[in-house]
Scaffold this motif. Structure first.
Motif, PDB file in Angstrom:
ATOM      1  N   THR A 192     -23.383  49.274  57.887  1.00 17.77           N
ATOM      2  CA  THR A 192     -24.501  50.159  57.556  1.00 17.77           C
ATOM      3  C   THR A 192     -24.016  51.356  56.746  1.00 17.77           C
ATOM      4  OG1 THR A 192     -25.595  49.510  59.613  1.00 17.77           O
ATOM      5  CG2 THR A 192     -26.429  51.467  58.511  1.00 17.77           C
ATOM      6  N   MET A 193     -22.893  51.937  57.180  1.00 18.05           N
ATOM      7  CA  MET A 193     -22.306  53.040  56.427  1.00 18.05           C
ATOM      8  C   MET A 193     -21.912  52.569  55.021  1.00 18.05           C
ATOM      9  SD  MET A 193     -21.266  56.178  56.209  1.00 18.05           S
ATOM     10  CE  MET A 193     -20.940  56.942  57.799  1.00 18.05           C
ATOM     11  N   ILE A 234     -27.492  57.680  58.535  1.00 24.15           N
ATOM     12  CA  ILE A 234     -26.851  56.888  57.486  1.00 24.15           C
ATOM     13  C   ILE A 234     -27.886  56.194  56.608  1.00 24.15           C
ATOM     14  CG2 ILE A 234     -25.390  54.872  57.083  1.00 24.15           C
ATOM     15  CD1 ILE A 234     -23.849  55.616  59.640  1.00 24.15           C
ATOM     16  N   ALA A 282     -24.952  52.397  52.814  1.00 25.60           N
ATOM     17  CA  ALA A 282     -25.444  53.736  52.480  1.00 25.60           C
ATOM     18  C   ALA A 282     -24.558  54.416  51.443  1.00 25.60           C
ATOM     19  CB  ALA A 282     -25.530  54.585  53.752  1.00 25.60           C
ATOM     20  N   VAL A 283     -23.249  54.413  51.677  1.00 25.75           N
ATOM     21  CA  VAL A 283     -22.335  55.092  50.761  1.00 25.75           C
ATOM     22  C   VAL A 283     -22.276  54.371  49.419  1.00 25.75           C
ATOM     23  CG1 VAL A 283     -19.919  55.730  50.378  1.00 25.75           C
ATOM     24  CG2 VAL A 283     -20.960  56.069  52.626  1.00 25.75           C
ATOM     25  N   LEU A 313     -27.010  62.772  61.645  1.00 30.27           N
ATOM     26  CA  LEU A 313     -25.567  62.566  61.699  1.00 30.27           C
ATOM     27  C   LEU A 313     -24.919  63.474  62.742  1.00 30.27           C
ATOM     28  CD1 LEU A 313     -24.773  62.297  57.866  1.00 30.27           C
ATOM     29  CD2 LEU A 313     -24.951  60.429  59.510  1.00 30.27           C
ATOM     30  N   VAL A 324     -21.984  49.317  62.434  1.00 30.79           N
ATOM     31  CA  VAL A 324     -22.055  50.690  61.935  1.00 30.79           C
ATOM     32  C   VAL A 324     -21.261  50.807  60.636  1.00 30.79           C
ATOM     33  CG1 VAL A 324     -21.445  53.094  62.422  1.00 30.79           C
ATOM     34  CG2 VAL A 324     -22.472  51.687  64.206  1.00 30.79           C
ATOM     35  N   VAL A 356     -27.107  55.984  62.973  1.00 34.23           N
ATOM     36  CA  VAL A 356     -27.582  54.970  62.025  1.00 34.23           C
ATOM     37  C   VAL A 356     -28.806  55.476  61.260  1.00 34.23           C
ATOM     38  CG1 VAL A 356     -28.567  52.656  61.850  1.00 34.23           C
ATOM     39  CG2 VAL A 356     -26.605  53.048  63.316  1.00 34.23           C
ATOM     40  N   TRP A 411     -27.486  63.340  51.056  1.00 36.08           N
ATOM     41  CA  TRP A 411     -26.604  63.596  52.201  1.00 36.08           C
ATOM     42  C   TRP A 411     -26.732  65.021  52.725  1.00 36.08           C
ATOM     43  CZ3 TRP A 411     -24.049  59.753  54.668  1.00 36.08           C
ATOM     44  CH2 TRP A 411     -23.951  58.527  53.998  1.00 36.08           C
ATOM     45  N   LEU A 458     -17.704  45.948  55.743  1.00 37.56           N
ATOM     46  CA  LEU A 458     -18.143  46.981  54.797  1.00 37.56           C
ATOM     47  C   LEU A 458     -18.143  46.436  53.372  1.00 37.56           C
ATOM     48  CD1 LEU A 458     -17.005  50.682  54.837  1.00 37.56           C
ATOM     49  CD2 LEU A 458     -17.002  49.414  52.690  1.00 37.56           C
TER      50      LEU A 458
END
Length: 514
Positions: free
Chosen positions: A403-404, A214, A407-408, A231, A400, A211, A222, A275
């Motif tokens: 959170t991903m 991320i 971020a993405v 990561l 998760v 996390v 990245w 998501l």
């Protein structure tokens, strides 16, 4: 079995418990400018005031569920509420960023106990016929807390010191704790063996590292060494965790859960929904404030169509699950969610709030229609004695994934926004559309304001397009892998708690898991 009245009082306590978590997820956002001024907080400080909550929240949910199975779910839920209340008091009185960051970390730890344990108690106190309705209320409470955050936060900041945004948590948590103590029956796994210490340590360290990586990726890139290290460490530690769980006699996570298609694809569907909605709640407030010009209070009010759609979809899902089956409803919900996202992706610089309200309502309906049957189906696969660890596994995957997603999707939003800005704009305008609006207002630069708003709308459309495609992909996966037989027959439902106030789940003759 607990009486009908006491079950619904217990649900009220669980609803209040997650409502405050939903509020806390967004109420801080409207206070960040005030915190920057009053605490002399840097951008880095502000980021960690937000992120200090997210890391322990995601990392501690797995052990929280396992500990609830062993020591008692109501007891651990009360401990989480107490930690959340203490952290809110500390945050209210914080005199510096360090103290506030520490309080936010404790708040995240409390939330990590509250979220999975509140879910795991639902199948213990509600029979299958009522469980869908209870899950719909639980889901609506989480969603309702999200727009309530800016509404309540905006009002409090207009009238009181910034600490009031944390002080408001305390009466809600106290009421939730009192009702929990009186009406929620205790439940645990009577056959729980010794604690899985290696698994707990590996899961916490692995999820925290993952996390962290991320969260840091959008700001650092990245390819940044710290991001790659986080990561990489997360993947290695979680791989070790899976190996330990597969071989350990006292596994914290029952890996047999992943043999159930209902559990796996219900969790996948719920994660895709989380998501997508994380993406919505990331871009929509910025659009409403920076592009359409609403303040924090007005923004919160204008997100309510999504909550109304979610409640309508959840009620429909609860009533139609038995008739149509899990696969059909999850697929329909994901398709409707995709339609909402794709409608939102048609937003133009001149589009008004009407289009936003319409696609938010559609997306909310799809969320409710997909999420309630998915969670109901997943909870039905869990043996009563392992609802804590099973619910924690589901909530961890969802968290998760969310959170991903932020971020993405945040990285995508930033990249497209910057690419669409004209050359020669002031450097701060490239940081965010909010910064660009502030620069334009300060300098009277109407061309910058127009360009920044157009660039942001284009970037938002790309984010919503990706969310729509992801929802379609999730719908296809559910259709292909969640067979109709599995979706309708599923597995034997969990049993309800026995009468009395200190219930201990009796061992089952055989597990519903293959």
């Amino acid at each position: 079995m607990a009486t009908s009245t006491s079950r619904w009082w217990a649900l009220g306590a669980l609803v209040l418990s997650v409502l405050v978590i939903g509020m806390d997820a967004t109420i801080l956002n409207v206070a960040l400018p005030t915190l920057a001024a009053d605490l002399h907080a840097t951008t880095r400080d502000l980021q960690w005031i937000v992120d200090a909550y997210m890391v322990p929240f995601a990392a501690l949910m797995l052990p929280a569920g396992a500990f609830g199975d062993r020591f008692g779910r109501r007891r651990l839920l009360l401990a989480g509420l107490a930690a959340f209340a203490v952290a809110s008091v500390v945050a209210t009185a914080a005199g510096g960023t360090g103290q506030l960051i520490a309080a936010r970390a404790l708040m995240g730890a409390g939330g990590a106990l509250i979220m999975p344990l509140s879910t795991s108690i639902l199948p213990v106190i509600f029979p299958p016929a009522e469980r869908g309705r209870a899950i719909a209320a639980w889901t609506a409470a989480v969603a309702l807390g999200l727009p309530l955050g800016p509404i309540v936060g905006g009002y409090l900041l207009d009238h009181f010191r910034w600490g009031s945004i944390f002080l408001i948590n305390i009466p809600v948590v106290v009421v939730a704790a009192l009702v929990t103590a009186v009406f929620v029956p205790e439940s645990r796994d009577p056959s729980a063996s010794r604690l899985d210490s290696p698994g707990a340590l590996l899961s916490v360290a692995g999820l925290a590292a993952l996390v962290f990586g991320i969260i840091e990726a959008p700001s650092k890139g990245w390819g940044d060494p710290a991001v790659l290290a986080g990561l990489g460490a997360g993947v290695v530690l979680l791989t070790a965790f899976a190996l330990v769980e597969a071989r350990g006699p006292a596994a914290m996570v029952d890996l047999r859960l992943f043999r159930s298609r209902v559990f796996v694809w219900g969790a996948v569907g719920a994660t895709f929904v989380s998501l997508g909605m994380a993406g919505v709640l990331f871009v929509v407030p910025q659009h409403l404030q920076a592009v359409l010009g609403y303040d924090a209070l007005g923004t919160g009010i204008r997100v309510i169509p999504m909550v109304a759609g979610l409640m309508a979809g959840g009620l429909a899902g609860e009533r139609l699950t038995a008739r149509l089956g899990l696969r059909a409803l999850m697929t329909a919900g994901l398709v409707i969610l995709a339609a909402g996202f794709l409608l939102g992706a048609t937003t133009g610089p001149a589009s008004g709030y009407g289009l936003t309200a319409a696609w938010l309502a559609v997306a909310g309906a799809g969320t409710g229609l997909a999420m309630v049957p998915a969670m109901d189906g997943v909870l039905a696969t869990l043996p009563e004695e392992r609802t804590g660890s099973g619910s924690a596994t589901l909530q961890t995957v969802r968290q998760v994934g969310a959170t991903m997603g932020v971020a993405v999707l945040g990285s995508l939003l930033s990249a497209v926004y910057v690419a669409r800005l004209p050359e020669g704009v002031p450097a701060p305008a490239g940081d965010s559309v909010t910064a660009a609006v502030e620069v334009a207002a300060r300098t009277g630069n109407a061309d910058l304001l127009r360009a920044a708003r157009e660039a942001f709308v284009g970037a938002m459309d790309q984010v919503l397009l990706v969310c729509g495609v992801a929802s379609v992909l999730a719908a296809v996966l559910v259709v292909v892998f969640l067979t109709r037989a599995t979706g309708t027959a599923a597995v034997p439902a969990v049993q309800t708690a026995q009468s009395g106030h200190d219930h201990t789940a009796a061992p089952r003759p055989h597990s519903p898991l293959p």
